[in-house]
Design a protein around this motif. Sequence first.
Motif, mmCIF file in Angstrom:
data_model
loop_
_atom_site.group_PDB
_atom_site.id
_atom_site.type_symbol
_atom_site.label_atom_id
_atom_site.label_comp_id
_atom_site.label_asym_id
_atom_site.label_seq_id
_atom_site.Cartn_x
_atom_site.Cartn_y
_atom_site.Cartn_z
ATOM 1 N N LEU A 1 0.825 -1.198 0.000
ATOM 2 C CA LEU A 1 0.000 0.000 0.000
ATOM 3 C C LEU A 1 0.864 1.254 0.000
ATOM 4 C CD1 LEU A 1 -2.259 -1.250 2.921
ATOM 5 C CD2 LEU A 1 -2.991 -1.108 0.546
ATOM 6 N N VAL A 2 0.313 2.319 -0.584
ATOM 7 C CA VAL A 2 0.961 3.623 -0.518
ATOM 8 C C VAL A 2 -0.072 4.661 -0.117
ATOM 9 C CG1 VAL A 2 2.724 3.040 -2.232
ATOM 10 C CG2 VAL A 2 0.593 4.125 -2.983
ATOM 11 N N LEU A 3 0.404 5.733 0.493
ATOM 12 C CA LEU A 3 -0.476 6.790 0.982
ATOM 13 C C LEU A 3 -0.011 8.131 0.440
ATOM 14 C CD1 LEU A 3 -2.855 7.209 3.118
ATOM 15 C CD2 LEU A 3 -1.043 8.002 4.655
ATOM 16 N N THR B 1 2.809 13.677 -3.572
ATOM 17 C CA THR B 1 2.672 13.872 -2.128
ATOM 18 C C THR B 1 2.786 12.553 -1.368
ATOM 19 O OG1 THR B 1 0.236 13.655 -2.105
ATOM 20 C CG2 THR B 1 1.162 15.842 -2.581
ATOM 21 N N LEU B 2 3.273 11.517 -2.013
ATOM 22 C CA LEU B 2 3.449 10.220 -1.359
ATOM 23 C C LEU B 2 4.277 10.381 -0.087
ATOM 24 C CD1 LEU B 2 3.832 6.800 -2.703
ATOM 25 C CD2 LEU B 2 5.882 7.608 -1.571
ATOM 26 N N ARG B 3 3.803 9.774 1.018
ATOM 27 C CA ARG B 3 4.504 9.955 2.290
ATOM 28 C C ARG B 3 4.594 8.695 3.129
ATOM 29 N NH1 ARG B 3 0.449 10.467 6.343
ATOM 30 N NH2 ARG B 3 -1.558 11.285 5.610
ATOM 31 N N ASP C 1 7.757 6.067 6.272
ATOM 32 C CA ASP C 1 6.775 6.885 6.973
ATOM 33 C C ASP C 1 7.402 8.257 7.196
ATOM 34 O OD1 ASP C 1 4.929 8.126 8.574
ATOM 35 O OD2 ASP C 1 4.784 6.502 10.046
ATOM 36 N N ASP C 2 7.030 9.200 6.356
ATOM 37 C CA ASP C 2 7.655 10.521 6.414
ATOM 38 C C ASP C 2 7.344 11.255 7.717
ATOM 39 O OD1 ASP C 2 8.420 9.817 3.909
ATOM 40 O OD2 ASP C 2 7.544 11.535 2.882
ATOM 41 N N SER C 3 6.274 10.855 8.413
ATOM 42 C CA SER C 3 5.937 11.535 9.663
ATOM 43 C C SER C 3 6.965 11.251 10.747
ATOM 44 C CB SER C 3 4.552 11.095 10.146
ATOM 45 O OG SER C 3 4.562 9.740 10.557
ATOM 46 N N ARG D 1 13.003 13.243 5.344
ATOM 47 C CA ARG D 1 11.979 13.373 4.311
ATOM 48 C C ARG D 1 11.026 14.536 4.589
ATOM 49 N NH1 ARG D 1 11.852 9.442 0.586
ATOM 50 N NH2 ARG D 1 12.988 7.520 0.991
ATOM 51 N N ARG D 2 10.715 14.762 5.857
ATOM 52 C CA ARG D 2 9.806 15.872 6.175
ATOM 53 C C ARG D 2 10.418 17.207 5.812
ATOM 54 N NH1 ARG D 2 7.510 15.785 12.097
ATOM 55 N NH2 ARG D 2 9.416 14.660 12.614
#
Length: 413
Positions: free
Chosen positions: A374-376, A390-392, A403-405, A410-411
Amino acid sequence: MTDLLLHHATLFDSEAGRLVPDAAVHVRDDRVVAAGRADDVPVPADAVRVDLGGGYLLPGLLNLHTHLSISLPGAAGDRVEAMGPHELALYMASGAERTLLAGVTTVRCVAEKSGADFALRAAIEAGEVRGPRVFTAGRALCCTGGHGAGSPDTLECDGADSFRRGVRSQVALGADLVKVMVSGGIAGEHEQISTPQLTDDELAAVISTAHDWGRKVTAHAGPAAVIARAVALGLDCVEHGYQLTPEVAAQMAAAGTALVPTLVVTRCGAFFDELGVPAWMQARSLGAADQHAASYRMALEAGVEVLLGSDMPPFWDFEGTSATVRELEHMAVLGAPAGMTPARALQAATIAPARWLGAEDRVGVVAPGRFADLVLVDEDPTADVAALRTLRWVMKGGRVVRDDSTDLTRRAR
Protein backbone atom coordinates in the motif's frame (compact mmCIF):
# COMPACT_ATOMS: atom_id res chain seq x y z
CA MET A 1 -0.24 -12.99 14.25
CA THR A 2 -0.23 -9.19 14.11
CA ASP A 3 -3.47 -7.39 13.31
CA LEU A 4 -3.39 -3.79 12.07
CA LEU A 5 -6.29 -1.50 11.34
CA LEU A 6 -5.39 1.23 8.87
CA HIS A 7 -8.08 3.91 9.20
CA HIS A 8 -8.94 7.58 8.68
CA ALA A 9 -8.28 7.41 4.93
CA THR A 10 -9.96 7.38 1.55
CA LEU A 11 -9.27 4.17 -0.37
CA PHE A 12 -8.77 3.87 -4.13
CA ASP A 13 -10.63 0.77 -5.35
CA SER A 14 -8.47 -0.12 -8.35
CA GLU A 15 -10.91 -2.69 -9.72
CA ALA A 16 -13.83 -0.26 -9.81
CA GLY A 17 -11.67 2.81 -10.49
CA ARG A 18 -13.32 4.84 -7.75
CA LEU A 19 -12.71 6.19 -4.26
CA VAL A 20 -14.13 4.65 -1.09
CA PRO A 21 -14.49 7.41 1.54
CA ASP A 22 -14.09 6.86 5.27
CA ALA A 23 -12.28 3.59 4.58
CA ALA A 24 -10.37 1.10 6.65
CA VAL A 25 -8.08 -1.82 5.86
CA HIS A 26 -7.54 -4.77 8.19
CA VAL A 27 -4.07 -6.26 7.74
CA ARG A 28 -2.92 -9.50 9.35
CA ASP A 29 0.77 -10.25 8.96
CA ASP A 30 1.50 -9.73 5.23
CA ARG A 31 -2.05 -9.89 3.86
CA VAL A 32 -5.23 -7.84 3.64
CA VAL A 33 -8.08 -9.43 5.60
CA ALA A 34 -10.76 -6.87 4.79
CA ALA A 35 -11.04 -3.48 3.11
CA GLY A 36 -13.84 -1.01 2.50
CA ARG A 37 -15.92 1.49 4.43
CA ALA A 38 -14.77 1.55 8.03
CA ASP A 39 -18.20 0.51 9.34
CA ASP A 40 -18.05 -2.64 7.20
CA VAL A 41 -14.59 -3.81 8.28
CA PRO A 42 -14.73 -6.01 11.41
CA VAL A 43 -11.49 -5.98 13.37
CA PRO A 44 -10.26 -7.90 16.42
CA ALA A 45 -10.38 -5.87 19.63
CA ASP A 46 -6.62 -6.10 20.11
CA ALA A 47 -5.73 -4.83 16.62
CA VAL A 48 -3.13 -2.06 16.49
CA ARG A 49 -4.80 1.03 15.05
CA VAL A 50 -2.86 3.14 12.55
CA ASP A 51 -4.32 6.59 11.87
CA LEU A 52 -3.51 7.59 8.28
CA GLY A 53 -4.36 11.23 8.84
CA GLY A 54 -7.05 11.59 6.21
CA GLY A 55 -4.80 10.62 3.30
CA TYR A 56 -5.57 8.66 0.15
CA LEU A 57 -4.62 4.98 0.27
CA LEU A 58 -3.80 3.07 -2.93
CA PRO A 59 -2.36 -0.30 -3.89
CA GLY A 60 1.41 -0.20 -4.24
CA LEU A 61 2.43 0.85 -7.76
CA LEU A 62 3.58 -1.64 -10.40
CA ASN A 63 6.27 -0.60 -12.89
CA LEU A 64 6.41 -2.99 -15.85
CA HIS A 65 9.48 -1.64 -17.66
CA THR A 66 12.39 -1.73 -15.26
CA HIS A 67 16.16 -2.12 -15.68
CA LEU A 68 17.92 -2.04 -12.32
CA SER A 69 21.22 -2.58 -14.14
CA ILE A 70 20.61 -0.12 -16.98
CA SER A 71 23.70 1.20 -18.78
CA LEU A 72 22.94 3.70 -21.52
CA PRO A 73 25.68 5.02 -23.81
CA GLY A 74 27.76 7.59 -21.96
CA ALA A 75 29.97 7.94 -18.91
CA ALA A 76 27.47 6.69 -16.33
CA GLY A 77 26.62 3.67 -18.45
CA ASP A 78 30.28 2.87 -18.97
CA ARG A 79 30.73 2.72 -15.20
CA VAL A 80 27.90 0.19 -14.82
CA GLU A 81 29.24 -1.90 -17.71
CA ALA A 82 32.62 -2.04 -15.96
CA MET A 83 31.21 -3.34 -12.67
CA GLY A 84 32.20 -6.76 -11.46
CA PRO A 85 29.50 -9.15 -10.24
CA HIS A 86 29.74 -8.12 -6.58
CA GLU A 87 29.58 -4.40 -7.26
CA LEU A 88 26.71 -4.94 -9.71
CA ALA A 89 24.71 -6.91 -7.14
CA LEU A 90 25.12 -4.14 -4.56
CA TYR A 91 24.26 -1.48 -7.13
CA MET A 92 21.05 -3.29 -8.07
CA ALA A 93 20.16 -3.92 -4.44
CA SER A 94 20.47 -0.19 -3.74
CA GLY A 95 18.21 0.56 -6.70
CA ALA A 96 15.69 -2.02 -5.52
CA GLU A 97 15.43 -0.39 -2.09
CA ARG A 98 15.10 3.08 -3.59
CA THR A 99 12.39 1.74 -5.91
CA LEU A 100 10.40 0.41 -2.97
CA LEU A 101 10.74 3.66 -1.05
CA ALA A 102 9.38 5.48 -4.11
CA GLY A 103 6.13 3.53 -3.74
CA VAL A 104 6.76 0.90 -6.42
CA THR A 105 6.07 -2.40 -4.68
CA THR A 106 6.22 -4.64 -7.77
CA VAL A 107 8.48 -4.44 -10.83
CA ARG A 108 8.84 -6.32 -14.08
CA CYS A 109 12.50 -6.41 -15.11
CA VAL A 110 12.87 -6.58 -18.88
CA ALA A 111 16.64 -7.07 -19.36
CA GLU A 112 19.12 -7.34 -16.53
CA LYS A 113 22.80 -8.18 -16.49
CA SER A 114 24.42 -11.55 -15.95
CA GLY A 115 21.63 -13.20 -13.97
CA ALA A 116 21.95 -10.75 -11.07
CA ASP A 117 18.18 -10.19 -11.16
CA PHE A 118 17.53 -13.80 -10.13
CA ALA A 119 19.84 -13.44 -7.15
CA LEU A 120 18.26 -10.11 -6.23
CA ARG A 121 14.75 -11.59 -6.43
CA ALA A 122 15.78 -14.44 -4.13
CA ALA A 123 17.40 -12.06 -1.64
CA ILE A 124 14.29 -9.86 -1.53
CA GLU A 125 12.02 -12.86 -1.06
CA ALA A 126 14.26 -14.11 1.75
CA GLY A 127 14.08 -10.74 3.50
CA GLU A 128 17.81 -10.13 3.12
CA VAL A 129 17.35 -7.06 0.91
CA ARG A 130 14.56 -4.48 0.88
CA GLY A 131 12.96 -4.14 -2.50
CA PRO A 132 9.82 -4.62 -4.57
CA ARG A 133 8.37 -7.93 -5.69
CA VAL A 134 10.31 -8.91 -8.79
CA PHE A 135 9.04 -10.50 -11.98
CA THR A 136 11.89 -10.82 -14.44
CA ALA A 137 12.70 -11.80 -18.01
CA GLY A 138 16.38 -12.33 -17.25
CA ARG A 139 18.45 -11.37 -20.27
CA ALA A 140 16.60 -10.04 -23.31
CA LEU A 141 17.00 -11.92 -26.58
CA CYS A 142 18.37 -10.08 -29.61
CA CYS A 143 19.95 -10.89 -32.94
CA THR A 144 23.69 -10.56 -33.50
CA GLY A 145 24.45 -6.83 -33.44
CA GLY A 146 20.81 -6.09 -32.61
CA HIS A 147 19.31 -3.71 -30.08
CA GLY A 148 21.22 -4.03 -26.81
CA ALA A 149 23.83 -6.39 -28.25
CA GLY A 150 27.24 -6.42 -26.61
CA SER A 151 25.95 -5.96 -23.06
CA PRO A 152 25.47 -8.80 -20.56
CA ASP A 153 21.78 -7.90 -20.23
CA THR A 154 21.11 -9.38 -23.68
CA LEU A 155 21.65 -12.80 -25.22
CA GLU A 156 22.52 -12.78 -28.93
CA CYS A 157 20.76 -15.44 -31.02
CA ASP A 158 20.42 -16.12 -34.74
CA GLY A 159 17.97 -18.46 -36.42
CA ALA A 160 14.85 -20.09 -35.02
CA ASP A 161 16.69 -22.86 -33.17
CA SER A 162 19.03 -20.38 -31.51
CA PHE A 163 16.12 -18.24 -30.33
CA ARG A 164 14.35 -21.33 -28.98
CA ARG A 165 17.45 -22.15 -26.95
CA GLY A 166 17.57 -18.55 -25.78
CA VAL A 167 14.03 -18.75 -24.44
CA ARG A 168 14.70 -22.06 -22.73
CA SER A 169 17.93 -20.80 -21.18
CA GLN A 170 16.15 -17.91 -19.43
CA VAL A 171 13.22 -20.08 -18.35
CA ALA A 172 15.72 -22.55 -16.88
CA LEU A 173 17.18 -19.74 -14.77
CA GLY A 174 13.74 -18.84 -13.46
CA ALA A 175 12.43 -16.19 -15.87
CA ASP A 176 8.80 -15.21 -15.31
CA LEU A 177 8.44 -13.90 -18.87
CA VAL A 178 10.51 -13.48 -22.04
CA LYS A 179 11.76 -10.22 -23.55
CA VAL A 180 12.82 -10.01 -27.20
CA MET A 181 14.21 -7.11 -29.22
CA VAL A 182 12.38 -7.08 -32.56
CA SER A 183 13.43 -3.67 -33.87
CA GLY A 184 15.98 -0.94 -33.41
CA GLY A 185 15.60 1.73 -30.76
CA ILE A 186 16.90 5.02 -29.44
CA ALA A 187 20.01 3.57 -27.77
CA GLY A 188 21.54 1.73 -30.73
CA GLU A 189 24.11 3.80 -32.62
CA HIS A 190 24.20 1.57 -35.70
CA GLU A 191 20.45 1.16 -36.14
CA GLN A 192 17.27 3.20 -36.43
CA ILE A 193 14.04 2.89 -34.48
CA SER A 194 12.49 1.48 -37.66
CA THR A 195 15.13 -1.24 -38.24
CA PRO A 196 13.51 -4.72 -38.23
CA GLN A 197 15.76 -7.27 -36.52
CA LEU A 198 14.10 -10.71 -36.47
CA THR A 199 12.66 -12.89 -39.20
CA ASP A 200 9.16 -14.32 -38.90
CA ASP A 201 10.65 -17.75 -38.17
CA GLU A 202 12.71 -16.31 -35.32
CA LEU A 203 9.74 -14.39 -33.93
CA ALA A 204 7.52 -17.45 -34.10
CA ALA A 205 10.16 -19.56 -32.36
CA VAL A 206 10.41 -17.12 -29.45
CA ILE A 207 6.67 -16.71 -28.98
CA SER A 208 5.65 -20.35 -29.42
CA THR A 209 8.43 -21.67 -27.20
CA ALA A 210 7.69 -19.18 -24.43
CA HIS A 211 3.98 -19.96 -24.60
CA ASP A 212 4.71 -23.68 -24.49
CA TRP A 213 6.52 -23.04 -21.20
CA GLY A 214 3.71 -20.89 -19.84
CA ARG A 215 5.52 -17.56 -20.22
CA LYS A 216 4.28 -14.40 -21.88
CA VAL A 217 6.45 -12.50 -24.34
CA THR A 218 7.04 -8.77 -24.44
CA ALA A 219 8.94 -7.10 -27.25
CA HIS A 220 11.03 -3.98 -27.56
CA ALA A 221 9.40 -2.67 -30.72
CA GLY A 222 9.11 0.66 -32.49
CA PRO A 223 7.72 0.48 -36.05
CA ALA A 224 4.16 -0.48 -36.91
CA ALA A 225 5.09 -3.04 -39.57
CA VAL A 226 7.31 -5.03 -37.20
CA ILE A 227 4.71 -4.85 -34.43
CA ALA A 228 2.01 -6.09 -36.79
CA ARG A 229 4.08 -9.18 -37.66
CA ALA A 230 4.74 -9.96 -34.01
CA VAL A 231 1.12 -9.45 -32.95
CA ALA A 232 -0.04 -11.80 -35.71
CA LEU A 233 2.28 -14.44 -34.25
CA GLY A 234 0.84 -14.07 -30.73
CA LEU A 235 2.91 -11.35 -29.02
CA ASP A 236 1.58 -10.48 -25.56
CA CYS A 237 2.98 -6.98 -25.03
CA VAL A 238 4.75 -4.16 -26.88
CA GLU A 239 7.34 -1.95 -25.21
CA HIS A 240 7.52 1.66 -26.47
CA GLY A 241 5.49 1.41 -29.72
CA TYR A 242 7.06 4.60 -31.06
CA GLN A 243 5.55 4.41 -34.56
CA LEU A 244 2.09 2.84 -34.41
CA THR A 245 -0.66 3.33 -36.95
CA PRO A 246 -4.41 3.22 -36.24
CA GLU A 247 -4.61 -0.09 -38.12
CA VAL A 248 -1.89 -1.76 -36.06
CA ALA A 249 -3.30 -0.33 -32.84
CA ALA A 250 -6.64 -1.89 -33.74
CA GLN A 251 -4.87 -5.18 -34.44
CA MET A 252 -3.25 -5.05 -31.01
CA ALA A 253 -6.57 -4.37 -29.31
CA ALA A 254 -8.27 -7.25 -31.12
CA ALA A 255 -5.45 -9.63 -30.18
CA GLY A 256 -5.29 -8.50 -26.55
CA THR A 257 -1.70 -7.27 -26.94
CA ALA A 258 -0.87 -4.70 -24.27
CA LEU A 259 1.31 -1.59 -24.60
CA VAL A 260 3.85 -0.22 -22.14
CA PRO A 261 4.46 3.18 -23.78
CA THR A 262 7.44 4.46 -21.69
CA LEU A 263 6.61 8.03 -22.70
CA VAL A 264 9.22 9.52 -20.43
CA VAL A 265 12.11 8.12 -22.51
CA THR A 266 11.42 10.60 -25.30
CA ARG A 267 11.03 13.46 -22.82
CA CYS A 268 14.05 13.18 -20.55
CA GLY A 269 16.80 15.47 -21.81
CA ALA A 270 17.88 16.38 -18.27
CA PHE A 271 18.25 12.69 -17.40
CA PHE A 272 20.39 12.12 -20.47
CA ASP A 273 22.56 15.12 -19.59
CA GLU A 274 23.02 13.76 -16.07
CA LEU A 275 24.22 10.42 -17.45
CA GLY A 276 26.42 11.93 -20.17
CA VAL A 277 24.38 10.36 -22.97
CA PRO A 278 25.83 11.29 -26.39
CA ALA A 279 24.22 13.84 -28.67
CA TRP A 280 23.18 11.31 -31.34
CA MET A 281 21.06 9.36 -28.87
CA GLN A 282 19.53 12.48 -27.35
CA ALA A 283 18.56 13.73 -30.81
CA ARG A 284 16.98 10.42 -31.77
CA SER A 285 15.08 10.12 -28.50
CA LEU A 286 13.81 13.65 -28.11
CA GLY A 287 13.08 13.89 -31.83
CA ALA A 288 10.67 10.95 -31.54
CA ALA A 289 8.53 12.57 -28.84
CA ASP A 290 5.64 13.85 -30.96
CA GLN A 291 5.19 10.63 -32.93
CA HIS A 292 5.52 8.63 -29.73
CA ALA A 293 2.68 10.59 -28.11
CA ALA A 294 0.52 10.24 -31.22
CA SER A 295 1.10 6.48 -31.26
CA TYR A 296 0.12 6.25 -27.60
CA ARG A 297 -3.13 8.09 -28.27
CA MET A 298 -3.85 5.76 -31.22
CA ALA A 299 -3.51 2.81 -28.86
CA LEU A 300 -5.90 4.36 -26.35
CA GLU A 301 -8.46 5.19 -29.02
CA ALA A 302 -8.29 1.61 -30.32
CA GLY A 303 -8.88 0.16 -26.85
CA VAL A 304 -5.40 -1.26 -26.25
CA GLU A 305 -4.62 -2.04 -22.60
CA VAL A 306 -1.86 0.37 -21.56
CA LEU A 307 0.39 -0.35 -18.60
CA LEU A 308 2.79 1.79 -16.60
CA GLY A 309 6.50 1.34 -17.25
CA SER A 310 9.19 3.99 -16.99
CA ASP A 311 12.30 2.42 -18.61
CA MET A 312 14.21 5.01 -16.58
CA PRO A 313 15.07 3.62 -13.11
CA PRO A 314 11.73 3.72 -11.24
CA PHE A 315 13.13 5.68 -8.30
CA TRP A 316 15.10 8.27 -10.26
CA ASP A 317 14.64 11.81 -8.96
CA PHE A 318 13.37 13.52 -12.10
CA GLU A 319 11.58 16.82 -12.64
CA GLY A 320 10.53 17.05 -9.01
CA THR A 321 9.31 13.50 -8.53
CA SER A 322 10.24 9.90 -9.30
CA ALA A 323 10.55 8.62 -12.86
CA THR A 324 7.58 6.32 -12.16
CA VAL A 325 5.28 9.17 -11.18
CA ARG A 326 6.56 11.34 -14.03
CA GLU A 327 5.72 8.57 -16.48
CA LEU A 328 2.22 8.29 -15.04
CA GLU A 329 1.77 12.04 -15.36
CA HIS A 330 2.73 11.84 -19.03
CA MET A 331 0.28 8.97 -19.53
CA ALA A 332 -2.53 11.03 -18.00
CA VAL A 333 -1.78 14.36 -19.69
CA LEU A 334 -0.86 13.09 -23.17
CA GLY A 335 -3.67 10.55 -23.10
CA ALA A 336 -6.41 12.91 -21.91
CA PRO A 337 -7.61 13.75 -25.45
CA ALA A 338 -8.02 10.00 -26.07
CA GLY A 339 -10.01 9.36 -22.90
CA MET A 340 -7.27 8.65 -20.34
CA THR A 341 -8.73 9.83 -17.02
CA PRO A 342 -6.70 10.01 -13.80
CA ALA A 343 -8.58 6.98 -12.45
CA ARG A 344 -7.80 4.96 -15.57
CA ALA A 345 -4.14 6.00 -15.32
CA LEU A 346 -4.08 4.73 -11.73
CA GLN A 347 -5.51 1.44 -12.94
CA ALA A 348 -2.69 1.28 -15.49
CA ALA A 349 -0.30 1.46 -12.53
CA THR A 350 -2.08 -1.08 -10.32
CA ILE A 351 -4.69 -3.66 -11.31
CA ALA A 352 -4.02 -3.71 -15.08
CA PRO A 353 -0.32 -4.65 -14.83
CA ALA A 354 -1.16 -7.13 -12.08
CA ARG A 355 -3.56 -8.86 -14.48
CA TRP A 356 -0.94 -8.95 -17.24
CA LEU A 357 1.43 -10.65 -14.82
CA GLY A 358 -1.26 -13.09 -13.72
CA ALA A 359 -0.77 -11.77 -10.20
CA GLU A 360 -4.06 -10.00 -9.52
CA ASP A 361 -4.69 -12.55 -6.76
CA ARG A 362 -1.63 -11.13 -4.97
CA VAL A 363 -1.03 -7.50 -5.94
CA GLY A 364 -2.60 -4.50 -7.67
CA VAL A 365 -5.75 -4.26 -5.58
CA VAL A 366 -6.53 -3.75 -1.89
CA ALA A 367 -8.78 -6.74 -1.23
CA PRO A 368 -8.93 -9.81 1.00
CA GLY A 369 -6.13 -12.31 0.45
CA ARG A 370 -3.84 -9.90 -1.39
CA PHE A 371 -0.48 -8.78 -0.11
CA ALA A 372 -0.71 -5.67 2.03
CA ASP A 373 1.27 -3.55 -0.44
CA LEU A 374 0.00 0.00 0.00
CA VAL A 375 0.96 3.62 -0.52
CA LEU A 376 -0.48 6.79 0.98
CA VAL A 377 -0.67 10.27 -0.55
CA ASP A 378 -2.04 13.55 0.78
CA GLU A 379 -4.07 14.65 -2.24
CA ASP A 380 -6.78 13.07 -4.38
CA PRO A 381 -5.09 11.07 -7.17
CA THR A 382 -8.37 10.59 -9.06
CA ALA A 383 -8.52 14.35 -9.58
CA ASP A 384 -4.89 14.54 -10.76
CA VAL A 385 -2.26 11.79 -10.76
CA ALA A 386 0.26 14.47 -9.80
CA ALA A 387 -1.13 13.88 -6.30
CA LEU A 388 1.33 10.97 -6.19
CA ARG A 389 4.03 13.60 -5.69
CA THR A 390 2.67 13.87 -2.13
CA LEU A 391 3.45 10.22 -1.36
CA ARG A 392 4.50 9.95 2.29
CA TRP A 393 4.02 6.36 3.44
CA VAL A 394 4.72 2.93 1.94
CA MET A 395 3.83 -0.54 3.20
CA LYS A 396 4.98 -3.82 1.66
CA GLY A 397 3.71 -7.15 2.91
CA GLY A 398 2.20 -5.60 6.03
CA ARG A 399 5.42 -3.81 7.07
CA VAL A 400 5.79 -0.04 6.89
CA VAL A 401 8.99 0.70 4.97
CA ARG A 402 8.54 4.46 4.67
CA ASP A 403 6.77 6.88 6.97
CA ASP A 404 7.65 10.52 6.41
CA SER A 405 5.94 11.54 9.66
CA THR A 406 8.76 9.84 11.59
CA ASP A 407 11.56 10.59 9.10
CA LEU A 408 12.90 14.08 9.69
CA THR A 409 15.00 13.95 6.52
CA ARG A 410 11.98 13.37 4.31
CA ARG A 411 9.81 15.87 6.18
CA ALA A 412 12.42 18.55 5.51
CA ARG A 413 12.36 18.07 1.73
